[in-house]
Enzyme design. Structure first.
Site, PDB file in Angstrom:
ATOM      1  N   CYS A 119       0.986  -1.115  -0.026  1.00  0.00           N
ATOM      2  CA  CYS A 119      -0.196   0.042   0.120  1.00  0.00           C
ATOM      3  C   CYS A 119       1.003   1.275   0.009  1.00  0.00           C
ATOM      4  O   CYS A 119       0.238   2.418  -0.250  1.00  0.00           O
ATOM      5  CB  CYS A 119      -1.046  -0.002   1.251  1.00  0.00           C
ATOM      6  SG  CYS A 119      -2.099  -1.373   0.996  1.00  0.00           S
ATOM      7  N   HIS A 252      -3.210   7.457   1.989  1.00  0.00           N
ATOM      8  CA  HIS A 252      -3.525   5.974   1.444  1.00  0.00           C
ATOM      9  C   HIS A 252      -4.927   5.645   2.150  1.00  0.00           C
ATOM     10  O   HIS A 252      -5.384   5.838   3.208  1.00  0.00           O
ATOM     11  CB  HIS A 252      -2.630   5.015   2.130  1.00  0.00           C
ATOM     12  CG  HIS A 252      -3.174   3.387   1.821  1.00  0.00           C
ATOM     13  ND1 HIS A 252      -3.421   3.053   0.698  1.00  0.00           N
ATOM     14  CD2 HIS A 252      -3.198   2.482   2.823  1.00  0.00           C
ATOM     15  CE1 HIS A 252      -3.982   1.978   0.774  1.00  0.00           C
ATOM     16  NE2 HIS A 252      -3.662   1.385   2.109  1.00  0.00           N
ATOM     17  N   ASN A 282     -10.082  -0.013  -0.106  1.00  0.00           N
ATOM     18  CA  ASN A 282      -8.816  -0.194  -0.122  1.00  0.00           C
ATOM     19  C   ASN A 282      -8.176  -0.650  -1.330  1.00  0.00           C
ATOM     20  O   ASN A 282      -8.258  -1.916  -1.534  1.00  0.00           O
ATOM     21  CB  ASN A 282      -8.272  -0.702   1.238  1.00  0.00           C
ATOM     22  CG  ASN A 282      -6.856  -0.658   1.186  1.00  0.00           C
ATOM     23  OD1 ASN A 282      -6.179  -0.317   0.290  1.00  0.00           O
ATOM     24  ND2 ASN A 282      -6.147  -1.025   2.513  1.00  0.00           N
TER      25      ASN A 282
HETATM   26  N1  ACO Z   1     -18.798  -8.127   9.433  1.00  0.00           N
HETATM   27  C1  ACO Z   1     -19.444  -8.062  10.550  1.00  0.00           C
HETATM   28  N2  ACO Z   1     -18.789  -8.407  11.530  1.00  0.00           N
HETATM   29  C2  ACO Z   1     -17.134  -8.543  11.540  1.00  0.00           C
HETATM   30  C3  ACO Z   1     -16.592  -8.324  10.279  1.00  0.00           C
HETATM   31  C4  ACO Z   1     -17.500  -7.968   9.369  1.00  0.00           C
HETATM   32  N3  ACO Z   1     -16.917  -7.818   7.939  1.00  0.00           N
HETATM   33  N4  ACO Z   1     -15.398  -8.456  10.518  1.00  0.00           N
HETATM   34  C5  ACO Z   1     -15.034  -8.735  11.800  1.00  0.00           C
HETATM   35  N5  ACO Z   1     -16.141  -8.601  12.421  1.00  0.00           N
HETATM   36  C6  ACO Z   1     -16.664  -8.865  13.808  1.00  0.00           C
HETATM   37  C7  ACO Z   1     -15.482  -9.613  14.526  1.00  0.00           C
HETATM   38  O1  ACO Z   1     -15.714 -11.184  14.327  1.00  0.00           O
HETATM   39  C8  ACO Z   1     -15.710  -9.265  16.142  1.00  0.00           C
HETATM   40  O2  ACO Z   1     -16.886  -9.932  16.489  1.00  0.00           O
HETATM   41  P1  ACO Z   1     -16.489 -10.652  18.096  1.00  0.00           P
HETATM   42  O3  ACO Z   1     -16.448  -9.482  18.757  1.00  0.00           O
HETATM   43  O4  ACO Z   1     -18.010 -11.514  18.082  1.00  0.00           O
HETATM   44  O5  ACO Z   1     -15.569 -11.530  18.065  1.00  0.00           O
HETATM   45  C9  ACO Z   1     -16.036  -7.862  15.975  1.00  0.00           C
HETATM   46  O6  ACO Z   1     -16.388  -7.690  14.445  1.00  0.00           O
HETATM   47  C10 ACO Z   1     -14.808  -6.952  16.121  1.00  0.00           C
HETATM   48  O7  ACO Z   1     -13.725  -7.520  15.325  1.00  0.00           O
HETATM   49  P2  ACO Z   1     -12.201  -6.687  15.345  1.00  0.00           P
HETATM   50  O8  ACO Z   1     -11.369  -7.456  14.445  1.00  0.00           O
HETATM   51  O9  ACO Z   1     -11.995  -6.556  16.754  1.00  0.00           O
HETATM   52  O10 ACO Z   1     -12.977  -5.437  14.834  1.00  0.00           O
HETATM   53  P3  ACO Z   1     -12.025  -3.819  14.719  1.00  0.00           P
HETATM   54  O11 ACO Z   1     -12.712  -2.994  15.297  1.00  0.00           O
HETATM   55  O12 ACO Z   1     -10.872  -4.166  15.197  1.00  0.00           O
HETATM   56  O13 ACO Z   1     -12.024  -3.748  13.174  1.00  0.00           O
HETATM   57  C11 ACO Z   1     -10.751  -3.852  11.115  1.00  0.00           C
HETATM   58  C12 ACO Z   1     -11.601  -4.512  12.097  1.00  0.00           C
HETATM   59  C13 ACO Z   1     -11.731  -2.780  10.295  1.00  0.00           C
HETATM   60  C14 ACO Z   1     -10.033  -4.618  10.211  1.00  0.00           C
HETATM   61  C15 ACO Z   1      -9.860  -2.931  12.049  1.00  0.00           C
HETATM   62  O14 ACO Z   1      -9.062  -3.679  12.637  1.00  0.00           O
HETATM   63  C16 ACO Z   1      -9.038  -1.986  11.148  1.00  0.00           C
HETATM   64  O15 ACO Z   1      -9.337  -0.972  10.661  1.00  0.00           O
HETATM   65  N6  ACO Z   1      -7.663  -2.549  10.701  1.00  0.00           N
HETATM   66  C17 ACO Z   1      -6.807  -1.818  10.119  1.00  0.00           C
HETATM   67  C18 ACO Z   1      -6.562  -2.439   9.217  1.00  0.00           C
HETATM   68  C19 ACO Z   1      -6.795  -1.739   7.803  1.00  0.00           C
HETATM   69  O16 ACO Z   1      -7.175  -1.013   7.515  1.00  0.00           O
HETATM   70  N7  ACO Z   1      -6.057  -2.592   6.915  1.00  0.00           N
HETATM   71  C20 ACO Z   1      -6.144  -2.348   5.563  1.00  0.00           C
HETATM   72  C21 ACO Z   1      -4.966  -2.730   4.973  1.00  0.00           C
HETATM   73  S1  ACO Z   1      -3.247  -2.377   5.495  1.00  0.00           S
HETATM   74  C22 ACO Z   1      -2.894  -1.078   4.658  1.00  0.00           C
HETATM   75  O17 ACO Z   1      -3.627  -0.614   3.751  1.00  0.00           O
HETATM   76  C23 ACO Z   1      -2.038  -0.421   5.343  1.00  0.00           C
END
Ligand code: ACO
Length: 325
Positions: A119, A252, A282
């Site tokens: 990215c 990004h 993304n």
């Molecule tokens: N739909 C519904 N529920 C979901 C989904 C989904 N798509 N994905 C996860 N969940 C659930 C999980 O199972 C979990 O449920 P539980 O509490 O019953 O176990 C709950 O949602 C929370 O999951 P987390 O993984 O803790 O959610 P979080 O708030 O961390 O959000 C996310 C996840 C959006 C991926 C976040 O961690 C994030 O934004 N990370 C940054 C990663 C990113 O943007 N990467 C892009 C690529 S890297 C880059 O480009 C640099």
């Protein structure tokens, strides 16, 4: 003597198949994977993404963006002497996507190569092109970010498959007597390989290891915000500027919450942040030039304004470029 490089044209391309969160959720539900528009919007800001048709490759998306950028710059493909494509989803193992794209564009003969920094790829590619122009190795470069991330998504993993899309963005970067790119800053730390990767590789006619993306979202989130802030501040310092001088932050487009946190750390209002993640998710190396092109074509960003471009991604890699448009 030419001292600077300057962006003279931008372009972008999204494949026609657009899926809203509801449409994606309905498709995933048929495979027993549960998600919702509410969850995706609240956690990421994404509302829709584009997916390329199965026979469409990164070079096909990239060449469309490149043609637009050339047209905007008033430059012919045959005048280009350097093509750099940032991609993690290349058409082939080799040759490079840049070579394939060069032939499609009809710019045969110029230097062409790929940059792999996930990215952050566009930030890396732009910095390399800037250095090559400043040393006189090139004078008219095409810098392209192009991805078909849909090919490496695990559609059984709802924590990742809702986040990414396909697309391409491009800029023409030309030698100039006036700046242009003012400063840049690049970094990588390979100890974080495991938190965001596609671990598989080709061996003896087979793929060894998984060819699908895996990510520790929370680890990525925590690292990304701090590193983006650091890169932005270092780049500003190199150019003798402060965050208050920035007209537009073009980050990004991974996640609206990462963008909000970065803006907050720099004390920038969200009014100064270009946000397009809602429209295409993304798109990895394509996301910064895509966002830039949207901002230019909508008239939001104007010639002469000071832009901070910044990216972070697998590797871990991160960096920033400060430029006058
Ligand atoms: N739909 C519904 N529920 C979901 C989904 C989904 N798509 N994905 C996860 N969940 C659930 C999980 O199972 C979990 O449920 P539980 O509490 O019953 O176990 C709950 O949602 C929370 O999951 P987390 O993984 O803790 O959610 P979080 O708030 O961390 O959000 C996310 C996840 C959006 C991926 C976040 O961690 C994030 O934004 N990370 C940054 C990663 C990113 O943007 N990467 C892009 C690529 S890297 C880059 O480009 C640099």
């Amino acid at each position: 003597m030419t001292l600077y490089s300057r962006i003279t044209g931008t372009g972008s391309y999204l494949p026609p198949r657009r899926l809203t969160n509801d449409e994606l959720a309905a498709e995933l539900a048929t495979q027993g994977v549960e998600t919702s528009d509410d969850w995706i919007v609240e956690r990421t800001g994404i509302r829709a993404r584009h997916f390329a048709a199965p026979d469409v490759c990164s070079s096909d998306l990239g060449v469309e963006a490149a043609r637009q950028a050339l047209q905007a710059a008033g430059v012919l493909a045959t005048d280009i002497d350097l093509i750099i494509v940032a991609t993690s989803t290349p058409d082939m193992v080799f040759p490079s996507t840049a070579c394939i794209l060069q032939n499609k564009l009809g710019a045969n003969g110029c230097a062409a190569f790929d940059v792999q920094a996930v990215c952050s790829g566009f930030i890396y590619a732009l910095t390399v092109a800037d250095a090559m122009i400043k040393t006189g190795t090139a004078s008219k470069a095409l810098v392209i970010g192009a991805e078909v991330f849909s090919r490496i998504l695990d559609f059984k993993d709802r924590t990742t498959c809702v986040l990414f899309g396909d697309g391409a963005g491009a800029v023409v970067l030309e030698a100039s007597d006036t700046p242009g790119i003012l400063a840049s800053d690049l970094h990588a730390d390979g100890k974080h390989v495991g938190i965001l990767c596609v671990p598989g590789h080709v061996s003896g006619g087979n793929v060894l290891g998984s060819p699908l993306l895996k990510m520790d979202g929370q680890a990525v989130f925590k690292l990304a915000v701090g590193l983006l802030d650091e890169a932005a501040r270092t780049t500003l310092a190199k150019a003798g500027k402060t965050a208050a001088d920035i007209d537009w932050l073009v980050p990004h487009q991974a996640n609206i919450r990462i963008m909000q946190s970065t803006a907050r750390k720099l004390k920038l209002s969200m009014d100064k942040v270009i946000v397009t993640v809602d429209q295409h998710g993304n798109t990895s190396a394509a996301s910064i030039p895509l966002a830039l092109d949207f901002a230019v074509r909508s008239g939001k960003v104007k010639p002469g304004e000071l832009l901070m471009l910044e990216g972070v991604g697998g590797g871990f890699t991160w960096g920033a470029v400060l430029l006058n448009l």
